[in-house]
Enzyme design. Structure first.
Site, PDB file in Angstrom:
ATOM      1  N   VAL A  96       0.913  -1.258   0.152  1.00 55.03           N
ATOM      2  CA  VAL A  96       0.081  -0.237  -0.060  1.00 55.03           C
ATOM      3  C   VAL A  96       0.800   1.097   0.168  1.00 55.03           C
ATOM      4  CG1 VAL A  96      -2.044  -1.261   1.108  1.00 55.03           C
ATOM      5  CG2 VAL A  96      -0.121   0.249   2.493  1.00 55.03           C
ATOM      6  N   GLU A  97       0.209   2.359  -0.206  1.00 52.75           N
ATOM      7  CA  GLU A  97       0.860   3.904  -0.687  1.00 52.75           C
ATOM      8  C   GLU A  97       1.844   3.696  -1.432  1.00 52.75           C
ATOM      9  OE1 GLU A  97       1.948   5.903   3.303  1.00 52.75           O
ATOM     10  OE2 GLU A  97      -0.121   6.024   3.912  1.00 52.75           O
ATOM     11  N   GLY A  98       1.843   3.013  -2.436  1.00 55.07           N
ATOM     12  CA  GLY A  98       3.007   2.835  -3.725  1.00 55.07           C
ATOM     13  C   GLY A  98       3.553   1.594  -3.415  1.00 55.07           C
TER      14      GLY A  98
END
Length: 805
Positions: free
Chosen positions: A499-501
């Protein structure tokens, strides 16, 4: 004549080593001409020709006006062809945040005194009080096994989180929040994560990228007044809907859209948005009452002006708005934090109320997101990763002391010692990196590249630490139940990676792509000058770049040939050589990076294996800097010295291998051979931390209780009667008290006083022979019973087992 040439060369190299390239050429030329005269060489024609050439070169390259029209005017069009072409969303993403210590590393001559002189703000009294009070109490109340079985936090935990304003950690006190800094925020999440990933995610998301963060920095006064107080108090639960089926890593490709239109409300025409979206993987969505939404705004009726496509925009949508579908849940690896999809169909909201920042925020959504992520990636997932690593260190340091095989604590076996060293060394390195980066945030920086490094490399380090911890715990690590905390950390690891990239994307494209443009002292200026067709600015930038490449090449080669001994270093007797080696690799990174960009040009964007290795080199330079900074700021103990040595030696080896990987895979082989001679003229000399150093690091968490406590300072330690870490801590205390008695019995066996016997039987023989007394015998029994409890695993009745999650 030879002596004069040698002198000219030395002057050239010395000045170039200090970063004065053009002055070095001028000085060398002057020495050459002076030497020619002093040597009395009788060749006026040759002297005059040499002088004319030197003067012509000095005029051509030394006078900007002449250089611009005779050189730069022809270089600029050719340069424009090889530059990467940036779209608007790429440009915004690359320019988000600020340049900080990453700029020093990219520049090839890091100023270590600047780093060591940087003083991160300490925790305020109210921040420490919150850690010691509500955070400890929340952890005490949490039962993570019960959370897994119930598939949610209990209602009383939700109430406690809201009442203590855990959703308002970053919201200023003026709006009802706490207004905590980045380090306090990070340490709060770390401690909760050491107890329950579900609770940590629930707390960290509203304080990261989402409505609260966006309103705080970009909202109108009316929007702040309307929403920040309820968000801080937990009266409104936020989520932020960014990712969709069509837009994962490429979030700017979203098909979610808002159409500008006018509707009549209570007899009044109101300008609004008709929104439609399909989003997934949205944390807190199933329980959210306020949705932050990223979408592409379109104005087909030109109600806002002539432009139809207004770009990515962010808006707030209350859950109760007609057309909103929300409430379904995903199941992310079985970790039961709230996560799910949301769909909107023809959802109408007033434009001025909904768009974050009002009309001024139209089309600014992508910039808002990128600037917020520059900070958010430095805090949330790195904090969770540090929590998992510190917990693993705490568990394994105790377990490897308490658990015995062949009448020996397993931590004394080299097979266990090796992963223990990795666990402790990486935990030290991760915590150091988290602290340095959050300190930068608290000092007013928005370090985008370090934030991306933290997200990718700390979550990867978490994966390694938790894997090693599972290996050490072995069979007991794979049996789920209340006793097994590690298994739930294992479940969560892929979430942090993704997540978050996703880390693949962050490593292979974002870190170096952003760093090469933002952190390089000249590349951004060159791109900007070409885009503006500003010949004067381009001339200054391109010849500054040439000077930069020349001086860093000289610096890298001389440092490589001299074992880095020419590099300036802080006056630290025990770690000075590490600073020198990092200075060498900083210069080497600068020239390898420049020649990779120069030979590959815009295609470097697609050569993700090469850009990923360049990201590795930059990341490990940054992590090593953090480790040295931590050692500088903390007490100089023997365990700390072993930990910093292990950390930096690992980093130096990884930097070396990353640079070698780049050079070996450059397609222009003559450039690769030339780089090898400059960067590794004596070969690749750095090795991973030695076995002896690894032993010292492992012993630090096995034998030094204070070192183990310091390394795991953010971990919540449960009471001694609680299964899992609580029982383990109690068993460790008893094992340590029993250790001298066990040593006495083993000495008696070696002396022939007692026969060899297992466990309790040896205790009985020792008591009967008078080797130990009754009190010592009872202490041994207590320790053995505690060990038995620690190595026990959970088992369930068949009917109960059917209900487990």
């Amino acid at each position: 004549m030879l002596l004069t040439l040698l002198l000219a060369l030395l002057v050239l190299l010395a000045l170039a080593f200090r970063g004065l390239g053009f002055l070095a050429w001028v000085a060398a030329a002057g020495v050459w001409l002076l030497g020619w005269r002093l040597a009395g060489i009788d060749s006026p024609a040759l002297f005059q020709a040499s002088a004319l050439v030197l003067v012509a070169l000095a005029l051509l390259f030394g006078l900007p006006l002449l250089r611009r029209h005779l050189v730069s005017r022809f270089v600029m069009p050719a340069f424009a062809k090889v530059l990467p072409r940036l779209g608007e969303t790429e440009r915004i993403a690359l320019e988000a945040g600020t340049v900080w210590w990453d700029g020093e590393l990219f520049g090839g001559m890091p100023d270590w005194d600047k780093l060591l002189g940087f003083q991160p703000p300490p925790l305020r009294a109210d921040e420490q009080a919150f850690l010691d009070g509500p955070v400890e109490e929340l952890c005490r109340r949490l039962d993570d096994w019960a959370v897994y079985q119930q598939r949610d936090l209990p209602p009383e935990i939700w109430d406690f989180i809201k009442r203590e304003r855990f959703f308002g950690l970053v919201i200023p006190a003026d709006y009802g929040g706490h207004g905590f800094g980045a380090l306090a925020h990070s340490r709060i999440v770390t401690r909760i994560a050491s107890r329950s990933v579900t609770a940590a995610v629930t707390v960290m998301v509203p304080n990261s990228l989402g409505p609260g963060e966006l309103l705080l920095h970009y909202g109108t006064a009316a929007q702040k007044q309307r929403w920040l107080g309820p968000l801080a108090r937990g009266e409104e639960i936020p989520c932020f809907a960014l990712t969709g089926p069509e837009a994962g890593s490429d979030a700017a490709a979203t098909q979610s859209e808002g159409i500008v239109e006018v509707r009549t409300i209570d007899g009044v025409e109101v300008l609004g948005l008709r929104l439609s979206w399909r989003k997934r993987y949205i944390t807190l969505a199933p329980v959210a009452t306020l949705i932050g939404l990223a979408f592409r705004l379109k104005d087909p009726q030109r109600l806002l002006g002539e432009q139809e496509d207004r770009g990515i925009t962010c808006a707030l949508v209350p859950r109760a708005t007609p057309g909103v579908e929300i409430g379904l849940r995903h199941d992310p690896m079985g970790v039961p934090f709230m996560n799910g999809p949301t769909v909107g169909t023809d959802v109408w909201v007033p434009l001025d109320e909904a768009v974050i920042g009002g009309r001024a925020g139209i089309g600014e959504g992508w910039r808002m997101l990128m600037e917020s992520l520059a900070a958010g990636r430095s805090i949330s997932l790195p904090a969770l990763s540090v929590g998992a690593a510190q917990m693993a260190t705490r568990i394994c340091g105790a377990y490897a002391t308490v658990r015995e095989q062949f009448d020996t604590p397993i931590g004394r076996f080299e097979g266990i010692e090796e992963p223990l060293a990795r666990i402790a060394g990486l935990t030290y390195l991760m915590t150091a990196t988290r602290t340095l980066t959050c300190g930068a945030l608290d000092a007013g920086e928005k370090p985008a590249v370090p934030g991306n490094i933290c997200k990718a490399y700390l979550t990867e380090a978490m994966r390694q630490v938790v894997t090693d911890a599972m290996d050490i715990r072995a069979g007991s690590a794979i049996q789920r139940g209340p006793r097994n905390t590690l298994a739930r950390a294992w479940d969560a690891v892929p979430i942090g990676i993704t997540v978050e990239g996703a880390n693949i994307l962050t490593r292979s494209m974002i870190i170096y792509g952003q760093g090469a443009i933002r952190c390089h002292p000249f590349v951004h200026r060159e791109i900007d000058a070409v885009a503006r067709k500003d010949l004067k600015a381009f001339d200054v930038a391109i010849f500054g770049h040439v000077n930069f490449l020349f001086t860093r090449t000289v610096r890298a080669a001389l440092l490589a040939l001299t074992g880095s001994r020419l590099a300036a270093a802080p006056r630290t007797a025990d770690t000075a050589r590490y600073y020198q080696h990092l200075s060498r690799f900083s210069a080497a990174f600068a020239i390898v990076s420049d020649l990779a960009m120069g030979t590959l040009g815009g295609s470097l964007k697609r050569r993700e294996k090469i850009s990923g290795r360049l990201a590795d080199a930059l990341a490990w330079l940054y992590l090593a800097s953090a480790a040295l900074k931590r050692y500088h700021d903390e007490p100089k103990t023997a365990p700390n010295f072993a930990l910093v040595r292990w950390s930096v030696e690992l980093c130096l080896y990884r930097i070396q291998e990353a640079l070698r990987g780049v050079i070996e895979n450059l397609p222009v082989r003559p450039v690769a051979w030339w780089l090898t001679l400059r960067v590794f003229p004596l070969g690749a000399r750095f090795r991973p931390p030695s076995d002896r150093l690894g032993s010292a690091v492992a012993r630090a968490i096995l034998e030094d209780r204070e070192a183990r406590r310091t390394l795991t300072a953010d971990v919540f330690v449960p009471p001694p009667d609680e299964p899992g870490l609580g029982h383990l801590e109690a068993a460790l205390d008893k094992a340590v008290r029993a250790l001298p008695i066990e040593t006495k019995l083993r000495d008696a066996v070696r002396a022939g006083t007692l026969d060899r016997a297992p466990g309790h039987m040896l205790d009985d023989l020792g008591l009967a022979a008078g080797v130990i007394d009754q009190a010592e015998y009872e202490l041994l029994n207590e320790a053995r019973e505690a060990r038995d409890e620690v190595i026990a695993v959970d088992a369930f009745e068949p009917e109960t087992y059917k209900t487990l999650h």
